[in-house]
Structure formats: C-alpha cells, structure tokens
Design a protein around this motif. Structure first.
Motif, mmCIF file in Angstrom:
data_model
loop_
_atom_site.group_PDB
_atom_site.id
_atom_site.type_symbol
_atom_site.label_atom_id
_atom_site.label_comp_id
_atom_site.label_asym_id
_atom_site.label_seq_id
_atom_site.Cartn_x
_atom_site.Cartn_y
_atom_site.Cartn_z
ATOM 1 N N ILE A 9 105.349 -50.770 32.052
ATOM 2 C CA ILE A 9 104.323 -51.271 31.131
ATOM 3 C C ILE A 9 104.741 -50.986 29.694
ATOM 4 N N GLY B 73 107.456 -53.298 28.578
ATOM 5 C CA GLY B 73 106.953 -54.639 28.315
ATOM 6 C C GLY B 73 106.170 -54.738 27.020
ATOM 7 N N LEU B 74 105.482 -53.664 26.655
ATOM 8 C CA LEU B 74 104.680 -53.683 25.432
ATOM 9 C C LEU B 74 105.545 -53.589 24.188
ATOM 10 N N TYR C 283 99.368 -54.563 20.083
ATOM 11 C CA TYR C 283 99.781 -53.628 21.134
ATOM 12 C C TYR C 283 98.600 -53.224 22.009
ATOM 13 N N ARG D 277 97.299 -56.008 24.340
ATOM 14 C CA ARG D 277 98.239 -56.297 25.424
ATOM 15 C C ARG D 277 98.265 -55.150 26.438
ATOM 16 N N ALA D 278 98.100 -53.922 25.966
ATOM 17 C CA ALA D 278 98.028 -52.782 26.889
ATOM 18 C C ALA D 278 96.800 -52.893 27.782
ATOM 19 N N ALA E 283 97.492 -55.303 30.482
ATOM 20 C CA ALA E 283 98.434 -54.773 31.471
ATOM 21 C C ALA E 283 97.781 -53.767 32.407
ATOM 22 N N LEU E 284 96.705 -53.141 31.957
ATOM 23 C CA LEU E 284 96.038 -52.116 32.758
ATOM 24 C C LEU E 284 94.919 -52.661 33.633
ATOM 25 N N GLU E 285 94.704 -53.963 33.629
ATOM 26 C CA GLU E 285 93.586 -54.509 34.398
ATOM 27 C C GLU E 285 93.682 -54.176 35.880
ATOM 28 N N ARG E 286 94.892 -54.165 36.418
ATOM 29 C CA ARG E 286 95.026 -53.884 37.860
ATOM 30 C C ARG E 286 94.720 -52.429 38.198
#
Length: 327
Positions: free
Chosen positions: A265, A268-269, A293, A296-297, A300-303
């Motif tokens: 993660i 990717g960020l 940033y 987008r973080a 990425a943390l939704e899961r």
C-alpha cells in the motif's frame, strides 16, 4: 453454551484488540461467542521459554472455557494459543513460527506448529501473504484481515502539530535504532519525532518519548502526526502502519520481510517513501508529500474496514467454523 469459543492469547495490546474485534464481528454475524484469555505468566528470558509459558497458560484458559461454555467450535486467536491446546480447533494466524521463530528461538515451537497445522480443521489467516509463509500441509484457509478504521476526524496536514511519530513496542523488531538514527540526520530545528509504545529512552534533541499510551490516546496522537516512520526488521502484519494510514499520516518505511500488509500500500501511494534511505524518505514526506495522499490511502484501506471484514466473517468465516464443527 456458545457457538464459538475464542481463545485469545492476549500477550500484547495488539492481540487483545484484534481478538476483541473478531469476536464482535462473529457476534454481528449471529454467533454466540465466549472469549477466554490466559493469566499473564511471569517473564522469562528467551523466546522459547516465553512461548512455552504463554502456551501453558492458554491451555489452562481453553480448558476452563471448554468446560464452562461447551462450544460448538473453538478458534485459537494465535498459533501461540494453540501450541498446547486441550482440543483441536481453528487457528487464527498472522505469521507462522516457521518464519518468525528461526533457529534456537523456535526449537520446540516449529515441530509442534507443523502438527497443529495438520490437525486443525481450519486456518484463519490475516492475509494471503501469511499463507505463502505457512508450512504445508495445512487445513483449508479463510483470509480475514484485522479490521482497521479511522479513530476520529482527520486533520489537515497544516493542522498537524507533530512532525513525525513511530511505534516501538518491540524496539529491536520495530527497528527503533534505525528510526532514531535516520531522524537525527533528517530533522530540522523545531521538528520532533514522538516515540510511542515503549518506556522512555535517552534524551536526544528532537525526540520526545510518549511512553506506553492507552489506545485512545495513541490514536489521538496519530491524528496529530504528519508522518509515521517505520523501519521493522520483520513485520508480521503492520497494524500500527495501517492505523497510521487510517488516521491520515503519511507512511515512511523501509522494506521488510514477512506478510507486511502495509508495504505494498505504501509503495502504491508514494514509492519515494519506501526504501533503505530512511532519512531521505522522511525529508521527502515532510517537505514534498504527494498530492491526494490521504484520500488515496483511505481508498486503499477499504478492504480492511469493519464493514468489509464483517461481510467476510458472515459470508465465509462463520460458516466454515461451524461447518468444521459438524454443524
């Protein structure tokens, strides 16, 4: 009677929080859950003896829980809780002892772990990377991440009054020496690195020791920090880094072996902030953070969010647990 008995190892604040979160998710999925935890044994000097002491304490707690709650299914919250189990059950695993107890540190644990993996009806891995390290044969597996969510409203970068923060509950494993050395090279006058999760160390310019904080106070500190710095020698999951991202910090980290969920993660960020030159990455994060940033973080943390984890527990984990128990 309980549908599920969760045997929590409870040897760290992170394990206690993770097990409490999992128990809550199982209950929201409709299961009755009983949680038992061992009494903390007296400290001993080596990893092997420490694991033995906790495994014996966990066995006693599991036996009490089985007698009292007569559960349909048993879920051991960590491999350490399952090593001397009184009865087989599913095992939650962040990293196998085959990977994080090398050499003499895992002399007795690794062969016992292999037996438990053959005997367990189900493996509950916190990441797919965990399964890559896990010895085979092992039972069928369900991947259930540890839930991570923001602890409160996230402040803008300009409103954050702490330049950098690190978490060092296990100073050697977390690479505190490397973080302090990099900070000494990177800092500018007036900037401070706050160090949490460990007793205060030697006084140094630009370093403030926050000590061991209650979870709520620690997360408040995260919401004040601009940058979270990590330099682990090995990372079995990286919950502190995921919490930092959830609370709006920019993550600077060195690469590390292990199922380090936050590492891809972070790359990717902003790939500039992942590398061995920690001082340069810290300076980049403070002086030139990547646009968007935090947003987008969050995506990425939704899961890892509670709703996503609850859905996985209801759809996959609970049916597998009760199915392995013959229900």
């Amino acid at each position: 009677m309980a549908d599920v008995l969760l045997v929590s190892l409870a040897s760290t604040a992170g394990l206690r929080a993770a097990d409490a979160g999992l128990a809550g998710a199982l209950e929201r999925a409709g299961a009755s859950v009983a949680v038992v935890a061992p009494r903390a044994p007296r400290p001993v000097r080596t990893f092997a003896l420490t694991d033995l002491a906790w495994a014996r304490a966990a066995r006693a707690a599991a036996a009490r829980g089985i007698a009292e709650h007569r559960p349909d299914a048993i879920l051991y919250g960590a491999m350490g809780a399952a090593l001397l189990w009184p009865r087989p059950g599913a095992i939650r695993l962040d990293a196998p002892m085959a990977a994080n107890r090398p050499g003499r540190h895992g002399l007795w644990q690794r062969p016992v772990e292999r037996r438990r993996l053959r005997e367990a009806p189900l493996l509950v891995a916190v990441s797919a990377q965990t399964l890559d390290e896990t010895p085979r044969p092992h039972p069928p597996a369900v991947v259930v991440p540890i839930a991570v969510a923001p602890s409160g409203p996230s402040a803008s970068a300009s409103a954050r009054d702490v330049a950098a923060l690190t978490y060092a509950a296990n100073p050697h494993k977390k690479g505190l020496d490397r973080v302090l050395a990099a900070w000494a090279r990177a800092r500018r006058p007036g900037e401070e690195l706050w160090v949490a999760g460990v007793e205060p160390g030697a006084r140094s310019d630009g370093v403030r020791w926050a000590g061991r904080l209650p979870a709520g106070e620690y997360r408040t500190l995260l919401r004040r920090a601009r940058v979270f710095v990590a330099a682990p020698r090995r990372e079995d999951y990286g919950i502190a880094q995921l919490e930092a991202l959830a609370d709006g910090c920019v993550l600077v980290t060195t690469p590390a072996p292990g199922p380090y969920e936050a590492l891809p993660i972070a790359r990717g960020l902003d790939p500039r902030l992942v590398g061995d030159d920690l001082a340069m990455a810290i300076r980049t994060a403070l002086d030139d953070p990547a646009p968007g940033y935090a947003a987008r973080a969050a995506a990425a943390l939704e899961r890892f969010g509670p709703a996503a984890v609850d859905a996985t527990v209801a759809r996959e984990l609970l049916p597998a647990l009760l199915g392995s128990a013959g229900r």
